[in-house]
Motif scaffolding. Structure first.
Motif, PDB file in Angstrom:
ATOM      1  N   LEU A 160       0.969  -1.023  -0.044  1.00  0.00           N
ATOM      2  CA  LEU A 160       0.068  -0.013   0.007  1.00  0.00           C
ATOM      3  C   LEU A 160       0.809   1.173  -0.069  1.00  0.00           C
ATOM      4  O   LEU A 160       0.421   2.242  -0.686  1.00  0.00           O
ATOM      5  N   VAL A 206      -7.804   0.510  -4.916  1.00  0.00           N
ATOM      6  CA  VAL A 206      -7.004  -0.767  -4.977  1.00  0.00           C
ATOM      7  C   VAL A 206      -8.447  -1.733  -5.063  1.00  0.00           C
ATOM      8  O   VAL A 206      -9.051  -1.717  -3.932  1.00  0.00           O
ATOM      9  N   VAL A 219      -9.642  -5.545  -4.108  1.00  0.00           N
ATOM     10  CA  VAL A 219      -9.349  -6.808  -3.304  1.00  0.00           C
ATOM     11  C   VAL A 219     -10.873  -7.425  -3.132  1.00  0.00           C
ATOM     12  O   VAL A 219     -11.624  -6.882  -2.836  1.00  0.00           O
ATOM     13  N   VAL A 249      -8.166  -1.882   5.289  1.00  0.00           N
ATOM     14  CA  VAL A 249      -8.963  -0.692   4.976  1.00  0.00           C
ATOM     15  C   VAL A 249      -8.616   0.554   5.891  1.00  0.00           C
ATOM     16  O   VAL A 249      -8.387   1.683   5.331  1.00  0.00           O
ATOM     17  N   ALA A 281      -5.304   1.803   4.540  1.00  0.00           N
ATOM     18  CA  ALA A 281      -5.224   2.238   3.371  1.00  0.00           C
ATOM     19  C   ALA A 281      -5.565   3.712   3.396  1.00  0.00           C
ATOM     20  O   ALA A 281      -5.126   4.378   2.626  1.00  0.00           O
ATOM     21  N   ILE A 308     -10.077   1.232  -0.580  1.00  0.00           N
ATOM     22  CA  ILE A 308     -10.093  -0.452  -0.816  1.00  0.00           C
ATOM     23  C   ILE A 308     -11.466  -0.499  -1.500  1.00  0.00           C
ATOM     24  O   ILE A 308     -12.483  -0.509  -0.816  1.00  0.00           O
TER      25      ILE A 308
END
Length: 534
Positions: A57, A68, A70, A119, A122, A129
């Motif tokens: 990250l 990002v 996921v 989360v 980030a 996320i």
């Protein structure tokens, strides 16, 4: 661990919304322009620990990425390998069984502890996320032909609601204001495992269903997410939900474009595609009297589909931003076939600039080793047993040149003086744009050479992208005024150099880029008026 109020406020500050005109994205209290620059890290929750996730990250944040992707219920090994901390995403159906089978109505809080941490961390580095609750193989099977754990609308609604609200932990709400991904490399209509197995000579499970419409499942995921977020939104606003499709679709079914598959779905925030990884149709395509040949997008022609989305999205009158949610990945073999060449940074760059000039609201980037978090030396989570398996370690490929180059695209567009008035426009390019629309020209890479134009609707500026440095001629009447500054932007290194001054009264101008001949000689030409009479 419960999230703090400060953590939730950080996530709220990162919320992505659609600009009132419907084509762009905004974020922040003042609705600042938001350029979607996403990376794909599908297996992060499943295969990394905290130190590794922080490394990843931090690197992507420093490179300018702000989203990002996921997945919670991992595509590869989701039912055969627990997380690095030893947790499964769901409590087992039978705790006494040696074989794990998920109880999809009972998410495992211990598994979500790491997701909470990711989360939160980030958000501290400016990354949203984008959560994909489950991979599409657990809904429709698709290419994996495994158990359809989420072939059930009630389960889909329940897990979507849990992810959005973490209802077991009220009032400590977990994931407010994040973008969501529905789907997961899947399409709305697909043949079931029985239909596939019958064609290839494998055992057939009953009942046999030729083609199934999975709309109720995807609608249920979206409804669950929406209901889960409603608990804390309170102002009638809706969550940001995209649909991550596959690159292929069955004959006589809608194209694998989000708005084509879900034309009436109010939850669909943006229009999206997966233009995919194939330079040509190299996948084995099932042929029989029922299905014929599967349709598929071609990676180097991704601009075609972005343009189609831009032109057709929002036929109901509500325009949507458009994004290629999975283009060809850098350092990845064409079609994931080891005998094929790798997609290079030049391919990534060409697709990115053409997509933006075609009206995209941002870009998605990917690397084969990174999305699967491949670690060749891992004993707990070895390389995936699949034809997409990477030859490289994820941590060795974080600094590939394509990552820097897509960040340059973001920087360049955010620096334009009128971000929200940008519109794609080919009409002011008078010379050949190498845009081939006739069937006989429908060959691989047919539009990879496209010379693309975009401009400000208010007549402040225009730009041209020439992917091979080919010369072009411009109609200057779209820029009112007398004089304009001209420059060249090198998309390979981010350097801007002056070009020949332009007299707008001349009506037209012929332009020759500084170098020409291949994708290693692509250029962006930019004209901005210095005196305007409107």
């Amino acid at each position: 661990m419960p999230r703090s109020a400060a953590s939730i406020e950080k996530s709220k500050a990162l919320e992505i919304r659609v600009h009132p005109e419907g084509r762009h994205l905004v974020s922040g209290q003042m609705d600042e322009p938001f350029f979607w620059l996403a990376d794909t890290a599908w297996e992060l929750f499943h295969r990394l620990d905290e130190a590794e996730a922080k490394l990843y990250l931090d690197k992507r944040a420093a490179q300018g990425f702000n989203v990002v992707f996921v997945v919670v219920f991992a595509e590869h090994g989701g039912c055969t390998l627990p997380s690095r901390a030893g947790h499964w995403p769901f409590l087992p159906l039978d705790p006494s069984s040696e074989t794990y089978q998920p109880n999809v109505f009972r998410p495992n809080p211990a598994y979500f502890d790491f997701i909470d941490w990711v989360v939160d961390y980030a958000a501290t580095v400016g990354i949203r996320i984008a959560l994909q609750p489950v991979w599409g193989n657990y809904v429709a099977g698709v290419y994996h032909r495994i158990e359809h754990w989420f072939d059930d609308a009630e389960a889909a609604y329940s897990f979507g609601h849990f992810c959005a609200n973490r209802s077991e932990l009220k009032p400590l709400l977990r994931y407010p204001y994040l973008p969501w991904l529905n789907g997961g490399d899947v399409v709305r209509h697909w043949f079931d495992d029985a239909a596939f197995n019958a064609r290839v000579g494998l055992p057939v499970k009953e009942p046999h269903i030729a083609v199934k419409d999975y709309d109720p499942i995807f609608e249920a995921f979206a409804e669950g997410i929406t209901a889960g977020e409603a608990a804390y939104r309170g102002d009638g606003s809706k969550p940001f939900i995209a649909f991550h499709p596959a690159a292929r679709w069955l004959p006589d079914t809608p194209k694998a474009i989000s708005s084509h598959m879900f034309p009436k779905s109010k939850w669909l925030t943006i229009d999206g595609i997966q233009s995919g990884h194939a330079v040509r149709n190299t996948f084995i395509q099932p042929k029989d009297e029922t299905y014929g040949k599967l349709n598929t997008f071609t990676a180097q022609n991704s601009v075609d589909v972005v343009r189609e989305m831009y032109e057709t999205s929002g036929k109901d009158g509500s325009l949507r931003p458009v994004i290629d949610l999975e283009p060809h990945y850098e350092s990845t073999h064409y079609s994931f076939k080891p005998e094929e060449p790798f997609w290079k940074a030049s391919n990534i760059r060409q697709g990115a600039w053409q997509a933006m000039f075609a009206g995209a609201a941002g870009l998605t980037y990917g690397v084969n080793s990174v999305w699967q978090m491949n670690n060749l030396a891992s004993t707990s989570h070895p390389p995936i047993n699949h034809h997409t398996a990477s030859e490289f370690n994820w941590f060795d490929e974080l600094d590939l040149p394509g990552a820097r180059m897509v960040s340059l695209v973001r920087t360049w567009f955010l620096a334009r003086p009128t971000f929200f008035s940008r519109t794609p426009d080919q009409s002011f390019i008078l010379s050949d744009t190498f845009d081939r629309d006739t069937p006989e020209d429908d060959v691989e890479g047919k539009d990879a050479k496209l010379i693309a134009g975009t401009r400000c609707r208010q007549g402040k500026w225009l730009a041209v992208y020439s992917p091979e440095g080919a010369p072009f001629e411009l109609d200057l009447s779209v820029l009112p005024g007398h004089k304009a500054t001209a420059n060249w932007f090198n998309p390979r290194n981010g350097v801007t150099t002056p070009a020949e001054p332009v007299d707008l009264n001349s009506g037209a101008v012929s332009v020759t880029p500084p170098s020409t001949g291949s994708y290693e000689h692509d250029w962006v030409y930019y004209l901005e008026t210095t005196s305007v009479h409107i």
